[in-house]
Scaffold this active site. Sequence first.
Site, PDB file in Angstrom:
ATOM      1  N   GLU A 214       3.469   2.282   4.381  1.00 33.37           N
ATOM      2  CA  GLU A 214       3.384   2.658   6.004  1.00 33.37           C
ATOM      3  C   GLU A 214       4.015   4.662   6.171  1.00 33.37           C
ATOM      4  O   GLU A 214       4.065   5.452   5.455  1.00 33.37           O
ATOM      5  CB  GLU A 214       4.924   2.057   5.975  1.00 33.37           C
ATOM      6  CG  GLU A 214       4.763   0.780   5.864  1.00 33.37           C
ATOM      7  CD  GLU A 214       5.743  -0.418   5.841  1.00 33.37           C
ATOM      8  OE1 GLU A 214       7.016  -0.572   6.408  1.00 33.37           O
ATOM      9  OE2 GLU A 214       5.817  -1.429   5.003  1.00 33.37           O
ATOM     10  N   ASP A 225       9.435  -2.387  -2.973  1.00 30.62           N
ATOM     11  CA  ASP A 225       8.259  -3.191  -3.174  1.00 30.62           C
ATOM     12  C   ASP A 225       7.142  -3.924  -4.647  1.00 30.62           C
ATOM     13  O   ASP A 225       7.601  -5.239  -4.828  1.00 30.62           O
ATOM     14  CB  ASP A 225       7.069  -2.947  -2.296  1.00 30.62           C
ATOM     15  CG  ASP A 225       6.273  -3.646  -1.491  1.00 30.62           C
ATOM     16  OD1 ASP A 225       5.763  -4.382  -1.817  1.00 30.62           O
ATOM     17  OD2 ASP A 225       5.149  -3.659  -2.975  1.00 30.62           O
ATOM     18  N   LYS A 229       8.465  -8.137  -5.910  1.00 29.23           N
ATOM     19  CA  LYS A 229       7.396  -8.414  -6.710  1.00 29.23           C
ATOM     20  C   LYS A 229       7.495  -9.333  -7.822  1.00 29.23           C
ATOM     21  O   LYS A 229       7.162 -10.700  -8.264  1.00 29.23           O
ATOM     22  CB  LYS A 229       6.213  -8.058  -6.486  1.00 29.23           C
ATOM     23  CG  LYS A 229       5.444  -7.642  -5.414  1.00 29.23           C
ATOM     24  CD  LYS A 229       4.053  -6.596  -4.884  1.00 29.23           C
ATOM     25  CE  LYS A 229       3.919  -6.484  -3.698  1.00 29.23           C
ATOM     26  NZ  LYS A 229       2.994  -6.129  -3.439  1.00 29.23           N
TER      27      LYS A 229
END
Length: 344
Positions: A214, A225, A229
């Site tokens: 991003e 992130d 997860k």
Amino acid sequence: MKSYKIAFLGFGNVGRSLAELLIRKRQEIIDDYDVSFSVSGICTKNHGCILINDDLDIDDVMNKIKVDPDIDLNTLTGLPFITDPVEFIHQCNADVLFENTPVNYDTGEPAVGFIKTALNSGIHVVTANKGPVVHAYHELSQIANLNGVKFYFESTVMDGAPIFSLFREALPVINVRRIKGVLNSTTNLILSRIEMGDSFDEAIKYAQSIGIAETDPSGDIDGWDASVKIAELATVLMGIRVKPQDVIRKGIRDLKVDQIRNARESGKRWKLVCSATREYNQVSVSVSPELVDAGSPLFLIDGTTSIVVFESDVLGKLSIIEEDPGPHTTAYGCLADFINIIRN
Ligand SMILES: NC(=O)c1ccc[n+]([C@@H]2O[C@H](COP(=O)([O-])OP(=O)(O)OC[C@H]3O[C@@H](n4cnc5c(N)ncnc54)[C@H](OP(=O)(O)O)[C@@H]3O)[C@@H](O)[C@H]2O)c1
């Protein structure tokens, strides 16, 4: 033949890829499962929100989006339109809602609320959005059970690779004792590019240029992130409640370029490793850079490829590797969830 009405909440990269895949696989779904589907609505934030009493011609919508990707969906029908996603869910008359709005790592909202509304209305939900799973998995699953519908989220970790469905369908009564993996494509790509000669900034720019990172890549670089997860995998597959904020987290920001290249020259590699380990009644969950040697299955994971290794009480080590992820593989995970819902 049974017919299902489907609706899309969020129609960006994943929603559109899913619509294309559903169109491409329509005849196979009919042939293999004797099931057809029609689209009853599409809701976005700034690109319109349409509800159709009769079926929406999804082929026509996709053709128009190809000509003008920024099209306002409200211009496609002469019907009055709505702007509130919750009202959309109440009125969409769908059997299955595909929820693909952006992730909120802190709370999972507003998607948690959208999904609750749909499940409480007797609508199955399929999502690629990690936020609701990591923040509200137990609550949403309970609401789904109470309402006799499914809440599936295969695409939330490693896109189309079967992880949650594998444990749900093919590995009954198994106890996962350890999960270890490289689950964040951006950081793995950055580390691979630095090994090949890029500076940190060049590696980030490359990841951004191919649409993996991003504009603000700190969510990847600082390990958020990856934390989401591994927290999700531990929550769903190890039966505990762990939030991303509970994960012991260290990203790759402090690794030095020389450190990364020297390791490679000496036959080792730095990887951002996600781990969840059960010891007695405790599960410890962490994300941190680790030096792995050539004997580790993580050593060979290059670029945007991901790997997860499960250790259980029965099967020993079981690994899944995913190459070339993208919206199309995420879309496939959503399609697989849809098929798993309709065939049950
Ligand atoms: N891209 C991938 O390969 C990938 C992989 C795994 C998981 N995911 C997850 O899949 C989800 C969707 O990703 P994406 O890449 O498709 O995102 P995206 O391209 O940014 O699309 C998001 C869509 O959600 C809509 N939206 C945003 N806020 C909304 C709201 N409050 N109410 C209704 N609609 C809203 C947006 O509307 P506008 O069009 O008007 O902005 C857009 O249509 C995310 O949770 C992401 O983390 C994506």
